[in-house]
Design an enzyme around this catalytic site. Sequence first.
Site, PDB file in Angstrom:
ATOM      1  N   ASN A 265       1.334   3.329  -2.934  1.00  0.00           N
ATOM      2  CA  ASN A 265       1.882   3.734  -4.246  1.00  0.00           C
ATOM      3  C   ASN A 265       1.358   5.115  -4.656  1.00  0.00           C
ATOM      4  O   ASN A 265       2.116   5.965  -5.122  1.00  0.00           O
ATOM      5  CB  ASN A 265       1.456   2.741  -5.340  1.00  0.00           C
ATOM      6  CG  ASN A 265       2.121   1.402  -5.193  1.00  0.00           C
ATOM      7  OD1 ASN A 265       3.119   1.275  -4.491  1.00  0.00           O
ATOM      8  ND2 ASN A 265       1.586   0.395  -5.852  1.00  0.00           N
TER       9      ASN A 265
ATOM     10  N   LEU B 243      11.423 -20.200  -4.929  1.00  0.00           N
ATOM     11  CA  LEU B 243      10.418 -19.353  -4.278  1.00  0.00           C
ATOM     12  C   LEU B 243       9.047 -19.473  -4.963  1.00  0.00           C
ATOM     13  O   LEU B 243       8.968 -19.433  -6.195  1.00  0.00           O
ATOM     14  CB  LEU B 243      10.898 -17.891  -4.349  1.00  0.00           C
ATOM     15  CG  LEU B 243       9.917 -16.826  -3.878  1.00  0.00           C
ATOM     16  CD1 LEU B 243       9.743 -16.873  -2.361  1.00  0.00           C
ATOM     17  CD2 LEU B 243      10.381 -15.428  -4.307  1.00  0.00           C
TER      18      LEU B 243
ATOM     19  N   ASP C  98       0.834  -1.212   0.000  1.00  0.00           N
ATOM     20  CA  ASP C  98       0.000   0.000   0.000  1.00  0.00           C
ATOM     21  C   ASP C  98       0.870   1.264   0.000  1.00  0.00           C
ATOM     22  O   ASP C  98       1.977   1.262   0.538  1.00  0.00           O
ATOM     23  CB  ASP C  98      -0.900  -0.024   1.247  1.00  0.00           C
ATOM     24  CG  ASP C  98      -2.036   0.973   1.143  1.00  0.00           C
ATOM     25  OD1 ASP C  98      -2.304   1.473   0.030  1.00  0.00           O
ATOM     26  OD2 ASP C  98      -2.660   1.261   2.177  1.00  0.00           O
TER      27      ASP C  98
ATOM     28  N   GLU D 199       1.357 -13.087  12.223  1.00  0.00           N
ATOM     29  CA  GLU D 199       1.915 -11.926  12.916  1.00  0.00           C
ATOM     30  C   GLU D 199       1.776 -10.746  11.964  1.00  0.00           C
ATOM     31  O   GLU D 199       2.090 -10.862  10.771  1.00  0.00           O
ATOM     32  CB  GLU D 199       3.400 -12.165  13.243  1.00  0.00           C
ATOM     33  CG  GLU D 199       3.653 -13.363  14.138  1.00  0.00           C
ATOM     34  CD  GLU D 199       3.132 -13.163  15.554  1.00  0.00           C
ATOM     35  OE1 GLU D 199       3.078 -12.006  16.015  1.00  0.00           O
ATOM     36  OE2 GLU D 199       2.768 -14.170  16.190  1.00  0.00           O
TER      37      GLU D 199
ATOM     38  N   TRP E  94     -11.735  -2.511  -8.278  1.00  0.00           N
ATOM     39  CA  TRP E  94     -12.490  -2.166  -9.500  1.00  0.00           C
ATOM     40  C   TRP E  94     -13.193  -0.831  -9.345  1.00  0.00           C
ATOM     41  O   TRP E  94     -13.593  -0.223 -10.332  1.00  0.00           O
ATOM     42  CB  TRP E  94     -13.521  -3.254  -9.817  1.00  0.00           C
ATOM     43  CG  TRP E  94     -12.922  -4.566 -10.232  1.00  0.00           C
ATOM     44  CD1 TRP E  94     -12.901  -5.718  -9.487  1.00  0.00           C
ATOM     45  CD2 TRP E  94     -12.269  -4.891 -11.470  1.00  0.00           C
ATOM     46  NE1 TRP E  94     -12.273  -6.725 -10.188  1.00  0.00           N
ATOM     47  CE2 TRP E  94     -11.875  -6.242 -11.416  1.00  0.00           C
ATOM     48  CE3 TRP E  94     -11.970  -4.158 -12.624  1.00  0.00           C
ATOM     49  CZ2 TRP E  94     -11.205  -6.885 -12.456  1.00  0.00           C
ATOM     50  CZ3 TRP E  94     -11.309  -4.793 -13.665  1.00  0.00           C
ATOM     51  CH2 TRP E  94     -10.936  -6.132 -13.574  1.00  0.00           C
TER      52      TRP E  94
ATOM     53  N   HIS F 127       2.412   3.307  -9.021  1.00  0.00           N
ATOM     54  CA  HIS F 127       2.260   1.856  -9.237  1.00  0.00           C
ATOM     55  C   HIS F 127       3.462   1.305 -10.013  1.00  0.00           C
ATOM     56  O   HIS F 127       3.926   0.205  -9.760  1.00  0.00           O
ATOM     57  CB  HIS F 127       0.966   1.560  -9.993  1.00  0.00           C
ATOM     58  CG  HIS F 127      -0.267   1.910  -9.201  1.00  0.00           C
ATOM     59  ND1 HIS F 127      -0.445   1.514  -7.902  1.00  0.00           N
ATOM     60  CD2 HIS F 127      -1.373   2.639  -9.517  1.00  0.00           C
ATOM     61  CE1 HIS F 127      -1.613   1.959  -7.453  1.00  0.00           C
ATOM     62  NE2 HIS F 127      -2.189   2.650  -8.415  1.00  0.00           N
TER      63      HIS F 127
ATOM     64  N   SER G  39      -7.896  -5.302   4.993  1.00  0.00           N
ATOM     65  CA  SER G  39      -8.485  -4.994   3.683  1.00  0.00           C
ATOM     66  C   SER G  39      -8.851  -6.245   2.881  1.00  0.00           C
ATOM     67  O   SER G  39      -8.548  -6.339   1.692  1.00  0.00           O
ATOM     68  CB  SER G  39      -7.539  -4.102   2.865  1.00  0.00           C
ATOM     69  OG  SER G  39      -7.365  -2.873   3.502  1.00  0.00           O
TER      70      SER G  39
HETATM   71  C1  FPP Z   1      -1.902   0.098  -3.243  1.00  0.00           C
HETATM   72  O1  FPP Z   1      -1.475   1.438  -3.301  1.00  0.00           O
HETATM   73  C2  FPP Z   1      -1.489  -0.591  -4.430  1.00  0.00           C
HETATM   74  C3  FPP Z   1      -2.310  -1.193  -5.321  1.00  0.00           C
HETATM   75  C4  FPP Z   1      -3.784  -1.239  -5.194  1.00  0.00           C
HETATM   76  C5  FPP Z   1      -1.786  -1.824  -6.521  1.00  0.00           C
HETATM   77  C6  FPP Z   1      -0.505  -2.540  -6.325  1.00  0.00           C
HETATM   78  C7  FPP Z   1      -0.018  -2.853  -7.646  1.00  0.00           C
HETATM   79  C8  FPP Z   1       1.268  -2.921  -8.022  1.00  0.00           C
HETATM   80  C9  FPP Z   1       2.431  -2.803  -7.126  1.00  0.00           C
HETATM   81  C10 FPP Z   1       1.533  -3.162  -9.457  1.00  0.00           C
HETATM   82  C11 FPP Z   1       0.972  -4.499  -9.853  1.00  0.00           C
HETATM   83  C12 FPP Z   1       1.899  -5.169 -10.692  1.00  0.00           C
HETATM   84  C13 FPP Z   1       2.383  -6.395 -10.503  1.00  0.00           C
HETATM   85  C14 FPP Z   1       3.464  -6.805 -11.374  1.00  0.00           C
HETATM   86  C15 FPP Z   1       1.890  -7.365  -9.492  1.00  0.00           C
HETATM   87  P1  FPP Z   1      -2.582   2.566  -3.374  1.00  0.00           P
HETATM   88  O2  FPP Z   1      -2.865   2.888  -4.783  1.00  0.00           O
HETATM   89  O3  FPP Z   1      -3.785   2.150  -2.572  1.00  0.00           O
HETATM   90  O4  FPP Z   1      -1.843   3.754  -2.679  1.00  0.00           O
HETATM   91  P2  FPP Z   1      -2.508   4.880  -1.784  1.00  0.00           P
HETATM   92  O5  FPP Z   1      -3.061   4.192  -0.566  1.00  0.00           O
HETATM   93  O6  FPP Z   1      -1.367   5.772  -1.457  1.00  0.00           O
HETATM   94  O7  FPP Z   1      -3.560   5.534  -2.614  1.00  0.00           O
END
Ligand code: FPP
Length: 233
Positions: free
Chosen positions: A17, A126, A15, A200, A64, A32, A189
């Site tokens: 990004n 892995l 979380d 943990e 979505w 992302h 979530s």
């Molecule tokens: C949460 O951050 C992140 C996501 C919902 C998407 C995560 C996706 C990736 C890391 C890319 C996916 C690609 C691969 C290769 C698996 P957020 O958008 O909720 O951040 P925020 O809470 O700051 O808004």
Amino acid sequence: MNMKIIPKHTAVIMDGNGRWATKSGMSRVKGHKQGVYALLELIDLAIEFNLPCVSLYAFSTENWKRPEKEVKAIFFLLTEFFNTYLKSILDKDIRILHSGDKRQIYPDVVKKINKAVELSETNRGLTVNLCIDYGGKSELVRAFNRLFCKLQKQEIQEINEQEIEKELYTYPLPPVDLLIRTGGEKRLSNFLLWQSAYAELYFTDTFWPDFGKDEFINALDWFAHRQRRFGSV
Ligand code: FPP
């Protein structure tokens, strides 16, 4: 770091990004994109530290609800991820699994996921379980429906924990030992609800793109020092 006690199954809620990007005036999609680099680093670290299995929350059943542009961008990144890194994933003996509902995912992305799962099937390094269009509640509803059919057909006599586990997307992965959530929120979530019953929980304010080796070592070290009683004394 205490390397004797390593989690058999580590789950990560990646979380932060969006906030990582907007704090620097960039688009959420940039966040992302940077998140994928952090994910690649985590995979390499998991191999370095001999972790057997990581589950990554890439897209939830609730995601979505995000603007279409962002949803499409995340799936584009997933496609790019497989296009660019599948070969090196296979070379690293990584086994890719998918947890989630494939019915709504764009067909070309489903093809990529299926191909990665198929080609890595015999790999024994892995395990990377990519959770895409995954939700813990809908996973359980699906499991109960499947069990209902089995009961009707008298393939099973009763519903018990073992039978439920067999119907989860993650079967036969072990339960989650360590669940890491970046980005400051302290909640699950809808991630791996059944599997995390005794996990943990490691929460950090660090945004996912900034989660690197030092913080991963911190989390593993913290885990190694937990006293896990599983309801006993
Ligand atoms: C949460 O951050 C992140 C996501 C919902 C998407 C995560 C996706 C990736 C890391 C890319 C996916 C690609 C691969 C290769 C698996 P957020 O958008 O909720 O951040 P925020 O809470 O700051 O808004």
